[in-house]
Motif scaffolding. Structure first.
Motif, short mmCIF file in Angstrom:
data_model
loop_
_atom_site.label_atom_id
_atom_site.label_comp_id
_atom_site.label_asym_id
_atom_site.label_seq_id
_atom_site.Cartn_x
_atom_site.Cartn_y
_atom_site.Cartn_z
N THR A 6 0.86 -1.17 0.00
CA THR A 6 0.00 0.00 0.00
C THR A 6 0.89 1.22 0.00
O THR A 6 2.01 1.19 0.51
CB THR A 6 -0.91 0.04 1.25
N LEU A 43 -14.25 1.99 3.41
CA LEU A 43 -13.94 3.41 3.22
C LEU A 43 -15.22 4.19 2.94
O LEU A 43 -15.34 5.35 3.35
CB LEU A 43 -12.93 3.59 2.08
N GLU A 44 -16.17 3.56 2.27
CA GLU A 44 -17.44 4.23 1.99
C GLU A 44 -18.16 4.59 3.29
O GLU A 44 -18.69 5.69 3.44
CB GLU A 44 -18.34 3.35 1.11
N ARG A 54 -15.86 10.51 -0.79
CA ARG A 54 -15.02 9.31 -0.75
C ARG A 54 -13.65 9.57 -1.35
O ARG A 54 -12.65 9.02 -0.89
CB ARG A 54 -15.72 8.17 -1.48
N VAL A 55 -13.57 10.44 -2.34
CA VAL A 55 -12.28 10.76 -2.96
C VAL A 55 -11.31 11.35 -1.93
O VAL A 55 -10.10 11.18 -2.04
CB VAL A 55 -12.46 11.68 -4.19
N TYR A 58 -9.47 8.52 -0.37
CA TYR A 58 -8.47 7.96 -1.27
C TYR A 58 -7.28 8.88 -1.44
O TYR A 58 -6.20 8.43 -1.81
CB TYR A 58 -9.09 7.60 -2.63
N TYR A 59 -7.46 10.16 -1.16
CA TYR A 59 -6.33 11.08 -1.18
C TYR A 59 -5.35 10.71 -0.07
O TYR A 59 -4.14 10.74 -0.25
CB TYR A 59 -6.80 12.53 -1.01
N ASP A 62 -5.08 4.50 0.50
CA ASP A 62 -5.43 3.78 -0.72
C ASP A 62 -6.35 2.58 -0.46
O ASP A 62 -6.87 1.98 -1.40
CB ASP A 62 -4.19 3.35 -1.50
N SER A 63 -6.56 2.26 0.81
CA SER A 63 -7.43 1.13 1.16
C SER A 63 -7.86 1.28 2.61
O SER A 63 -7.26 2.05 3.38
CB SER A 63 -6.70 -0.20 0.98
#
Length: 200
Positions: A6, A43-44, A54-55, A58-59, A62-63
């Protein structure tokens, strides 16, 4: 099987990012506390609880595993910093007993960290917990001159961490907390194991 890699957690540097990151961490912690485990946390769900797109997650991560790892790393640093200092006259046994009590007390005060350490989502995570705390334990014991600086003793400290966690994991799963009975058993097992290694 190849280890899943990751990317490193991206830490925020500006005020809006710091605030968003804090909301994400608080949301993840509240979901962990509600679930009592890491299972089913996505993550949601964290994004929804944190009220961020949600983005944004991810910034930073990554998981969901990298989010849990960031929480775990923060917790282990706090735990090590909060371990009680053994008196100068303490031998390795007294020091280990003091550290075991210190870890137990930390877990009981910090349920999220207890869940992250004792109910991880993968065997790789279990191994990482043992390695991280075992190395810190070895540095503490060796730094005080209580154990020799050998690879065998360093690995034994990792095993001591895993042995205590195995006993506590059973307590957490069966009793919902770390009970005095299981803590006594963790102490007995750890002391007996390290004693056998140091006697060689």
């Amino acid at each position: 099987m190849a280890k899943k890699t990751t990317k490193a957690v991206r830490l925020p540097t500006r005020k809006p990012g710091i605030e968003r990151y804090s909301r994400i961490v608080l949301a993840a912690e509240s979901l962990i506390l509600e679930a009592g485990s890491l299972e089913g946390i996505t993550l949601e769900a964290v994004a929804k609880r944190a009220n961020v797109p949600r983005v944004s997650l991810y910034y930073f991560f990554d998981s969901v595993e990298s989010l849990f790892d960031a929480l775990y790393q923060r917790g282990i640093q706090r735990m090590i910093a909060e371990l009680p200092q053994a008196p100068e006259s303490a031998d390795w046994r007294d020091t280990m007993l003091l550290y075991i009590d210190g870890v137990r007390d930390f877990y009981l005060k910090n349920r999220v960290e207890m869940i992250l350490a004792l109910l991880p989502i993968s065997l790789g995570s279990v191994n990482q917990v043992s390695q991280d705390f075992g190395k810190a334990l070895f540095q503490l014991l060796h730094g005080r001159g209580l154990v020799p600086k050998t690879r065998q003793v360093m690995l034994a400290c990792e095993m001591c961490s895993e042995l205590a966690d195995l006993v506590w994991r059973k307590s957490l799963i069966e009793k919902g907390t770390l009970t005095p009975l299981y803590t006594r058993e963790a102490k007995r097992v750890v002391i007996a194991y390290l004693d056998s290694v140091l006697a060689d």
